[in-house]
Design a protein around this motif. Structure first.
Motif, PDB file in Angstrom:
ATOM      1  N   GLY A  53      34.314  42.213  41.386  1.00 38.58           N
ATOM      2  CA  GLY A  53      34.755  42.033  40.003  1.00 38.58           C
ATOM      3  C   GLY A  53      33.750  42.561  39.003  1.00 38.58           C
ATOM      4  N   ALA A  72      39.540  42.794  32.366  1.00 38.65           N
ATOM      5  CA  ALA A  72      38.946  41.580  32.929  1.00 38.65           C
ATOM      6  C   ALA A  72      40.041  40.614  33.366  1.00 38.65           C
ATOM      7  CB  ALA A  72      38.032  40.922  31.898  1.00 38.65           C
ATOM      8  N   TYR A  76      40.752  39.634  37.276  1.00 41.61           N
ATOM      9  CA  TYR A  76      40.715  38.222  37.677  1.00 41.61           C
ATOM     10  C   TYR A  76      42.023  37.801  38.350  1.00 41.61           C
ATOM     11  CZ  TYR A  76      40.535  33.174  37.382  1.00 41.61           C
ATOM     12  OH  TYR A  76      40.576  31.846  37.689  1.00 41.61           O
ATOM     13  N   THR A  77      43.154  38.145  37.761  1.00 43.40           N
ATOM     14  CA  THR A  77      44.424  37.742  38.363  1.00 43.40           C
ATOM     15  C   THR A  77      44.646  38.444  39.707  1.00 43.40           C
ATOM     16  OG1 THR A  77      45.580  39.385  37.012  1.00 43.40           O
ATOM     17  CG2 THR A  77      45.574  37.123  36.206  1.00 43.40           C
ATOM     18  N   GLN A  79      42.238  39.321  41.782  1.00 37.58           N
ATOM     19  CA  GLN A  79      41.358  38.621  42.720  1.00 37.58           C
ATOM     20  C   GLN A  79      41.988  37.309  43.180  1.00 37.58           C
ATOM     21  OE1 GLN A  79      37.775  38.389  40.363  1.00 37.58           O
ATOM     22  NE2 GLN A  79      36.735  39.768  41.774  1.00 37.58           N
TER      23      GLN A  79
END
Length: 141
Positions: A53, A72, A76-77, A79
């Motif tokens: 990330g 970002a 994140y989503t 991941q």
């Protein structure tokens, strides 16, 4: 990769690796080989997710700084979706202890975040771009 990004990743990865070795030894003592492999894999998953990330955000921040916050959120989503799929695939895995895996993920997560926060706090980030060396104080009009 910018030197600041490398310092942050190094400041988080080194403590995570040290805690991972210690946690793997504890997992081996508590639950045997399955516990050790579960803890080690959990710490590795946490470090890979956070490191990936950070690398992705560093790339997007340099290449398309105006898309940073959207990227970002997308990273994140993504991941979290990959982690969900990984957890569903490993739900019935016989080669690792599920509780040890969860403990390894939590240990890796907490250590990575603490190391990242410490690296950010120690990093000297310029808020204003310094003047070029060719422009001296007497040349300004």
């Amino acid at each position: 990769m910018q030197s600041n990004d490398a310092r942050i990743i190094r400041g988080a990865a080194i403590p995570t690796a040290a805690v991972g070795v210690l946690a793997t030894a504890v997992g081996a003592g508590v639950a045997g080989v399955d516990g050790a492999s579960g803890v080690a894999f959990g710490v590795l998953v946490a470090a890979a997710f956070f490191g990936g990330g950070l690398l992705s955000l560093g790339y997007v921040g340099r290449r398309w700084p105006d898309l940073f916050f959207g990227a970002a959120f997308l990273i994140y989503t993504t991941q979290m979706g990959i982690l969900l799929v990984l957890l569903l695939l490993l739900r019935d895995a016989s080669f690792l202890n599920g509780r040890a895996f969860a403990a390894g993920v939590l240990a890796g997560l907490a250590t990575w975040l603490a190391g990242q926060v410490r690296a950010h706090l120690r990093l000297k980030t310029l808020y204003v771009e310094p003047e070029r060396a060719s422009v001296s104080a007497g040349d300004r009009s």
